[in-house]
Design a protein around this motif. Structure first.
Motif, PDB file in Angstrom:
ATOM      1  N   THR A 103      -2.539  -2.557  -7.791  1.00  0.00           N
ATOM      2  CA  THR A 103      -3.144  -1.490  -6.987  1.00  0.00           C
ATOM      3  C   THR A 103      -2.163  -0.988  -5.917  1.00  0.00           C
ATOM      4  OG1 THR A 103      -4.060  -3.260  -5.645  1.00  0.00           O
ATOM      5  CG2 THR A 103      -5.525  -2.278  -7.277  1.00  0.00           C
ATOM      6  N   ALA A 104      -0.921  -1.424  -5.993  1.00  0.00           N
ATOM      7  CA  ALA A 104       0.060  -1.036  -4.966  1.00  0.00           C
ATOM      8  C   ALA A 104       0.298   0.475  -4.992  1.00  0.00           C
ATOM      9  CB  ALA A 104       1.380  -1.769  -5.216  1.00  0.00           C
ATOM     10  N   SER A 105       0.499   1.053  -3.804  1.00  0.00           N
ATOM     11  CA  SER A 105       0.771   2.486  -3.738  1.00  0.00           C
ATOM     12  C   SER A 105       2.240   2.748  -4.014  1.00  0.00           C
ATOM     13  CB  SER A 105       0.365   3.047  -2.374  1.00  0.00           C
ATOM     14  OG  SER A 105       1.004   2.317  -1.354  1.00  0.00           O
ATOM     15  N   ARG A 106       2.497   3.963  -4.497  1.00  0.00           N
ATOM     16  CA  ARG A 106       3.884   4.408  -4.707  1.00  0.00           C
ATOM     17  C   ARG A 106       4.149   5.515  -3.700  1.00  0.00           C
ATOM     18  NH1 ARG A 106       4.236   4.897 -11.269  1.00  0.00           N
ATOM     19  NH2 ARG A 106       2.696   6.497 -10.911  1.00  0.00           N
ATOM     20  N   GLY A 107       4.771   5.167  -2.595  1.00  0.00           N
ATOM     21  CA  GLY A 107       5.060   6.162  -1.569  1.00  0.00           C
ATOM     22  C   GLY A 107       3.792   6.622  -0.870  1.00  0.00           C
ATOM     23  N   HIS A 108       3.782   7.920  -0.492  1.00  0.00           N
ATOM     24  CA  HIS A 108       2.701   8.485   0.308  1.00  0.00           C
ATOM     25  C   HIS A 108       2.030   9.587  -0.499  1.00  0.00           C
ATOM     26  CE1 HIS A 108       4.585   6.720   3.991  1.00  0.00           C
ATOM     27  NE2 HIS A 108       5.659   6.840   3.218  1.00  0.00           N
ATOM     28  N   SER A 109       0.702   9.612  -0.449  1.00  0.00           N
ATOM     29  CA  SER A 109      -0.019  10.640  -1.210  1.00  0.00           C
ATOM     30  C   SER A 109      -1.036  11.369  -0.354  1.00  0.00           C
ATOM     31  CB  SER A 109      -0.770  10.003  -2.386  1.00  0.00           C
ATOM     32  OG  SER A 109       0.128   9.373  -3.265  1.00  0.00           O
ATOM     33  N   ALA A 110      -1.238  12.638  -0.699  1.00  0.00           N
ATOM     34  CA  ALA A 110      -2.340  13.417  -0.139  1.00  0.00           C
ATOM     35  C   ALA A 110      -3.068  14.053  -1.308  1.00  0.00           C
ATOM     36  CB  ALA A 110      -1.819  14.501   0.805  1.00  0.00           C
ATOM     37  N   MET A 111      -4.403  13.967  -1.291  1.00  0.00           N
ATOM     38  CA  MET A 111      -5.210  14.588  -2.334  1.00  0.00           C
ATOM     39  C   MET A 111      -6.038  15.685  -1.681  1.00  0.00           C
ATOM     40  SD  MET A 111      -8.359  14.973  -3.971  1.00  0.00           S
ATOM     41  CE  MET A 111      -9.278  14.225  -2.652  1.00  0.00           C
TER      42      MET A 111
END
Ligand code: AMP
Length: 361
Positions: free
Chosen positions: A295-303
């Motif tokens: 479940t690790a994130s890859r960088g930064h996201s905006a939805m």
């Protein structure tokens, strides 16, 4: 393996899109024939109280899951007599009624806003005696995207609030002067393994989710731990299987649970590009008894949700890091018809790309 999904909206559609690479097949069941997932897989149309239609639907399936929480519990329980159903129907029961849901949270030591069940106008007046203003009056069932809510700012609002919502079971909640709204997406597998995505910061307008930032910028590890502790209690108590979303109000260092959704959630859409394993794939892995993915994130996201509008696709796709998801729905005011996720390696790049997308909406 064939997965049956109750509800054929965009969440079901994105579940199917995540499952095809795993070689899965899908069948959908919905009450309307033009639901978006019907463009991808076979769609059985029927009423949720039509047991013959449900039995036909269940015939060729290995597992049944749902993509919205208002599936009648009876339908889920009926299907569970034919085929494994995950998340367990008891999770639907706990999430469908705001009073039951908040009582359930409190029983687990998970803080919630102060609340009072309201059936009569007298209950409302009573509740207001014991709750500071402002307060929020909501329908107990079937509320979503801020529908069926009334904010009372002064005692004189009672009549208007009652006129708007009276005559059905209601809940009066103290208004939480939150710093932020955040949500936690968690997943539990059939063997009991649990994974948590990083907390997501959510921005609503008019009760509808507009934008999610993941991982939530500036949130402390302590808050993540707090959220995970609360979610673990819920998952264990319900012997939950699948993805669960819990929405919290954050006030200082404390989280207050507002509601939970026993399904994949709009505030987890970023995970398609922004996490090692998306919420959709992990939900499928969980309900099928497969190992869970990271479940690790890859960088930064905006939805950013596309609500009631169709942007110029080429201009969206020209923004670095932007990914477009169009749900195949007719555009109508206030309707979620797609979303754009921006993924970036740094907070600065994310900010610039998010502003570029916002300008197109
Ligand atoms: P809900 O349908 O409960 O998710 O509510 C929709 C939105 O209304 C939430 O995301 C909040 O922005 C706001 N809201 C609902 N309940 C409260 C509350 N008790 N205190 C403050 N804001 C609330």
């Amino acid at each position: 393996m064939k997965v049956g999904i109750l509800g054929a909206g965009q969440l079901g559609r994105m579940l199917a899109l995540a499952g095809y690479p795993l070689g899965l097949e899908f069948g959908f069941f919905d009450t309307v024939s033009d639901a978006p997932a019907g463009q991808l897989a076979e769609l059985g149309v029927g009423a949720y109280d039509d047991e013959q239609a449900l039995a036909r639907f269940a015939e060729s399936l290995d597992v049944v899951t749902y993509e919205f929480e208002n599936v009648p519990v009876r339908a889920a329980k009926y299907l569970a007599g034919h085929v494994p159903v995950y998340p367990p129907p008891v999770a639907l029961e706990a999430a469908q009624d705001r009073v039951a849901e908040k009582t359930f949270f409190q029983g687990l030591g998970v803080p919630t806003p102060i609340f009072h069940p309201v059936l009569t106008k007298n209950d409302l007046l009573d509740g207001l005696e014991r709750t500071d203003l402002p307060a929020v009056l909501k329908t107990r069932t079937l509320g979503y995207d801020g529908k069926g809510q009334f904010v009372l700012r002064e005692k004189a609002d009672v009549d208007r609030a009652w006129e708007a919502l009276g005559g059905q079971p209601l809940i009066l909640e103290a208004f939480v002067p939150f710093d932020l709204e955040v949500s936690l997406l968690a997943v539990r597998g059939r063997a009991g393994g649990i994974g948590f995505y990083p907390l997501v910061e959510n921005h609503h307008r008019g009760g509808i989710l507009r934008m999610s930032l993941a991982p939530a910028p500036g949130l402390s590890p302590e808050l993540q731990t707090q959220a995970q502790s609360y979610a673990s209690r819920v998952l264990e108590r319900l012997e939950y299987v699948g993805v669960l979303a819990i929405e919290f109000f954050q006030l200082g260092g404390q989280l207050y649970a507002n509601e939970m959704a026993p399904r994949v959630h709009n505030s987890g859409h970023w995970s398609i590009e922004g996490a090692e394993t998306s919420q959709f794939e992990n939900h499928l892995r969980a309900v099928l008894g497969l190992p869970l993915g990271s479940t690790a994130s890859r960088g930064h996201s905006a939805m950013l949700n596309l609500i009631g509008l169709k942007p110029d696709f080429a201009r969206v796709l020209a923004v670095p890091g932007a990914h477009l998801h169009w749900y195949g729905k007719e555009v109508r005011p206030g309707r979620k018809v797609g979303h754009v996720t921006v993924r970036a390696d740094s907070a600065g790049e994310l900010e610039a790309a998010t502003q570029a997308i916002s300008a197109l909406l």
